[in-house]
Design an enzyme around this catalytic site. Sequence first.
Site, PDB file in Angstrom:
ATOM      1  N   GLU A 239      -4.310   4.247  -8.679  1.00  0.00           N
ATOM      2  CA  GLU A 239      -5.242   5.188  -8.051  1.00  0.00           C
ATOM      3  C   GLU A 239      -5.225   6.440  -8.919  1.00  0.00           C
ATOM      4  O   GLU A 239      -4.310   7.251  -8.849  1.00  0.00           O
ATOM      5  CB  GLU A 239      -4.804   5.487  -6.620  1.00  0.00           C
ATOM      6  CG  GLU A 239      -4.847   4.283  -5.694  1.00  0.00           C
ATOM      7  CD  GLU A 239      -6.245   3.725  -5.524  1.00  0.00           C
ATOM      8  OE1 GLU A 239      -7.205   4.518  -5.447  1.00  0.00           O
ATOM      9  OE2 GLU A 239      -6.376   2.484  -5.496  1.00  0.00           O
TER      10      GLU A 239
ATOM     11  N   ASP B 290      -0.289   6.040  -6.993  1.00  0.00           N
ATOM     12  CA  ASP B 290      -1.233   7.154  -6.883  1.00  0.00           C
ATOM     13  C   ASP B 290      -0.856   8.232  -7.894  1.00  0.00           C
ATOM     14  O   ASP B 290       0.198   8.865  -7.749  1.00  0.00           O
ATOM     15  CB  ASP B 290      -1.200   7.751  -5.471  1.00  0.00           C
ATOM     16  CG  ASP B 290      -2.000   6.917  -4.484  1.00  0.00           C
ATOM     17  OD1 ASP B 290      -2.394   5.797  -4.845  1.00  0.00           O
ATOM     18  OD2 ASP B 290      -2.230   7.392  -3.359  1.00  0.00           O
TER      19      ASP B 290
ATOM     20  N   GLU C 102       1.085  -0.185  -5.493  1.00  0.00           N
ATOM     21  CA  GLU C 102       0.130   0.897  -5.705  1.00  0.00           C
ATOM     22  C   GLU C 102       0.815   2.114  -6.321  1.00  0.00           C
ATOM     23  O   GLU C 102       1.940   2.469  -5.944  1.00  0.00           O
ATOM     24  CB  GLU C 102      -0.517   1.284  -4.374  1.00  0.00           C
ATOM     25  CG  GLU C 102      -1.610   2.317  -4.515  1.00  0.00           C
ATOM     26  CD  GLU C 102      -2.271   2.666  -3.187  1.00  0.00           C
ATOM     27  OE1 GLU C 102      -3.331   3.298  -3.211  1.00  0.00           O
ATOM     28  OE2 GLU C 102      -1.708   2.316  -2.131  1.00  0.00           O
TER      29      GLU C 102
ATOM     30  N   HIS D  33       0.855  -1.189   0.000  1.00  0.00           N
ATOM     31  CA  HIS D  33       0.000   0.000   0.000  1.00  0.00           C
ATOM     32  C   HIS D  33       0.893   1.242   0.000  1.00  0.00           C
ATOM     33  O   HIS D  33       1.946   1.269   0.628  1.00  0.00           O
ATOM     34  CB  HIS D  33      -0.890  -0.006   1.248  1.00  0.00           C
ATOM     35  CG  HIS D  33      -1.723   1.223   1.426  1.00  0.00           C
ATOM     36  ND1 HIS D  33      -1.484   2.152   2.424  1.00  0.00           N
ATOM     37  CD2 HIS D  33      -2.780   1.691   0.722  1.00  0.00           C
ATOM     38  CE1 HIS D  33      -2.380   3.111   2.333  1.00  0.00           C
ATOM     39  NE2 HIS D  33      -3.164   2.876   1.314  1.00  0.00           N
ATOM     40  N   ASN D  34       0.468   2.271  -0.743  1.00  0.00           N
ATOM     41  CA  ASN D  34       1.283   3.506  -0.820  1.00  0.00           C
ATOM     42  C   ASN D  34       2.746   3.157  -1.104  1.00  0.00           C
ATOM     43  O   ASN D  34       3.664   3.639  -0.427  1.00  0.00           O
ATOM     44  CB  ASN D  34       1.187   4.317   0.475  1.00  0.00           C
ATOM     45  CG  ASN D  34      -0.158   5.000   0.651  1.00  0.00           C
ATOM     46  OD1 ASN D  34      -0.980   5.014  -0.264  1.00  0.00           O
ATOM     47  ND2 ASN D  34      -0.397   5.560   1.817  1.00  0.00           N
TER      48      ASN D  34
ATOM     49  N   HIS E  44       1.270  11.113  -2.431  1.00  0.00           N
ATOM     50  CA  HIS E  44       0.046  10.978  -1.639  1.00  0.00           C
ATOM     51  C   HIS E  44      -0.700  12.301  -1.707  1.00  0.00           C
ATOM     52  O   HIS E  44      -0.324  13.262  -1.060  1.00  0.00           O
ATOM     53  CB  HIS E  44       0.386  10.609  -0.185  1.00  0.00           C
ATOM     54  CG  HIS E  44      -0.763   9.986   0.550  1.00  0.00           C
ATOM     55  ND1 HIS E  44      -1.521  10.673   1.452  1.00  0.00           N
ATOM     56  CD2 HIS E  44      -1.297   8.733   0.494  1.00  0.00           C
ATOM     57  CE1 HIS E  44      -2.460   9.881   1.937  1.00  0.00           C
ATOM     58  NE2 HIS E  44      -2.347   8.699   1.370  1.00  0.00           N
TER      59      HIS E  44
END
Length: 625
Positions: free
Chosen positions: A367, A320, A318, A288-289, A333
């Site tokens: 994302e 983003d 991931e 994640h992230n 983020h």
Amino acid sequence: MKSGSVLRKATSRKWKGHRHYKLQDDFKTVMYKSSWTINSFSTFSVGDVEAVREGHQSEVFLSMPDEFPPECCFTLVFRGRRGNLDLVASSAEEAQAWIQGMRMLIENLQNMDECEKLDQWVSDLFMTADKNKDGRISFKEVQKLLKQMNIDMNELHAHALFMVSDMSQTGMLDSEEFVHFYKMLTQRKEILELFQEYSSNGQVLSHCDLEEFLRVEQLEGERSHEHALELIRQYEPSDTAKAHHVMSVDGFLMYLTSAEGSIFNLEHQHLYQDMTQPLNHYFISSSHNTYLLNDQLTGRSSVEAYIKALKRGCRCVEVDCWDGPNGEPIVYHGRTFTSKILFKDVISTVAKYAFEASEYPLILSIENHCSIEQQTVMAELLKNILGDILLKTTINGKVPSVLPSPEELKGKILLKGKKIGELEECLYVDNLESSDVSDDDKAVDKDNQATDSRKSKENLSKELSDLVIYCKNVHFINFEHSHNHNKPYEMSSFSESKARKFIKEAGADFNQHNKRHLSRVYPSGLRTDSSNYCPHDMWNVGCQIVALNVQTAGLEMDLNDGLFSQNNRCGYVLKPEILRNTEQHFDPEWPNNRKDYCPLSLTIQAIKHLIINNYYFYILYFLLL
């Protein structure tokens, strides 16, 4: 390295300071100090260095490729959250001396036996406690260190052992004295009692004694005789004892603290599971992230984080994505103070390291917060950089009734994200383009498809949408809807709180859902420190993509590392049959509802005086829950 070198530390175009680096006499520690300081210096352990890269293979060097000749540059990559150390030598020869020297020292540490590793681990702890770097620590510093190590101690007993270990009688311990002190403090009588229980004379274990121990305690059966002789040859430090085919207590300790004495089944280190089942039948190592090295408020974004995740076997990372300047999509983020990196740099890094640790499929969880224009740029970058390893259509050109297997998708990168329309529509359009239908009919059909797409997903680029094949992200409505309407290639993401709610209220339905579809669970947005939830709750209902902040160490990551340490660390672990077979119903909240419910009691005696790598312990912990 022993003589020392003045190396330039490169961090940016603005700051490039000189430091003096020198390998210490223990061949395990590097000391360094700045040119403008006299008495102040710092150190790092060779054991903390994960890898050495030559030339321009870091973000810093790649950001200023014309500043330094690549043959003079090298990068030390540290474990954990510590950033890279980018260094420039005065010549290619000096750079090679440090590159080859560091690699040799790292290899020597990796080849140590368990006792040597223990000594090195304790020495590294000593360096941590030695705040003023004078090579000695007081009893007060020892107390503080032992508390950090979670070692219970009687203060009077510990002080008495401290005084015995203080051979120089200075009221301080040096590194060797501290190792001696630590071993005395952590001695476990269970090991000696176990040794004497099986020893015929109380002094040594004959090969027959050891054979009985292996048969009774280790449950080794027929192979115990040959194995006993091999263990004596491998772990007994005394040549005399080896010659007489006996094992001393020191040899017994070395055996118990080796990989041979681990609770982990060594046969499961290899690829031993069936890799031909549908993708949703596997737990998938997930990050994640992934772009973050630290917390998700002010932490640094770096392609280095992707390298670390991929090298540890993560098969879902991931990305983003946000609009960046000059039409360049960026990764960070969103709406926080984390630093930003270019999307194209992330994809280039993924292309290079995607299959270094595992040949099985890698999922890019996108994302997407970008405009249509920059989404189109993303699609072009994905296709141009990844080329043939990017999956752009179904394996056989047909809509799947079940997801393909890891074996079928080997060497491929899959995009997870939103998609315009159904997969069937995309395949229909592709078939139209290759069929004998008239151009006018094709044009009408495509126009209708495009019109429907624009009405339903005006914020999604068709070019990017077309790259989503087997991992179409859809909004979760309820389990009944997903059972009746969702396609095998459609999946949903759940926050940890939403997942826990479903586990508690509808665990059996959640389990059945995961037998047909992929599910991704991610940490709560309130975890601003990038902490983690416990993953086994999600695994117990069959959630496959249980995403954790892999940059954050702790119990949760130990559990994750424990599960994925098996099956050749390929990032895929086959779920138990009860979590795969649609005919079997299981609710982890109510296991006693099953007719075959039969709880077991397991008694464990811990005999290892030190667990150097915690995740083996947590494998057992996970199995007990």
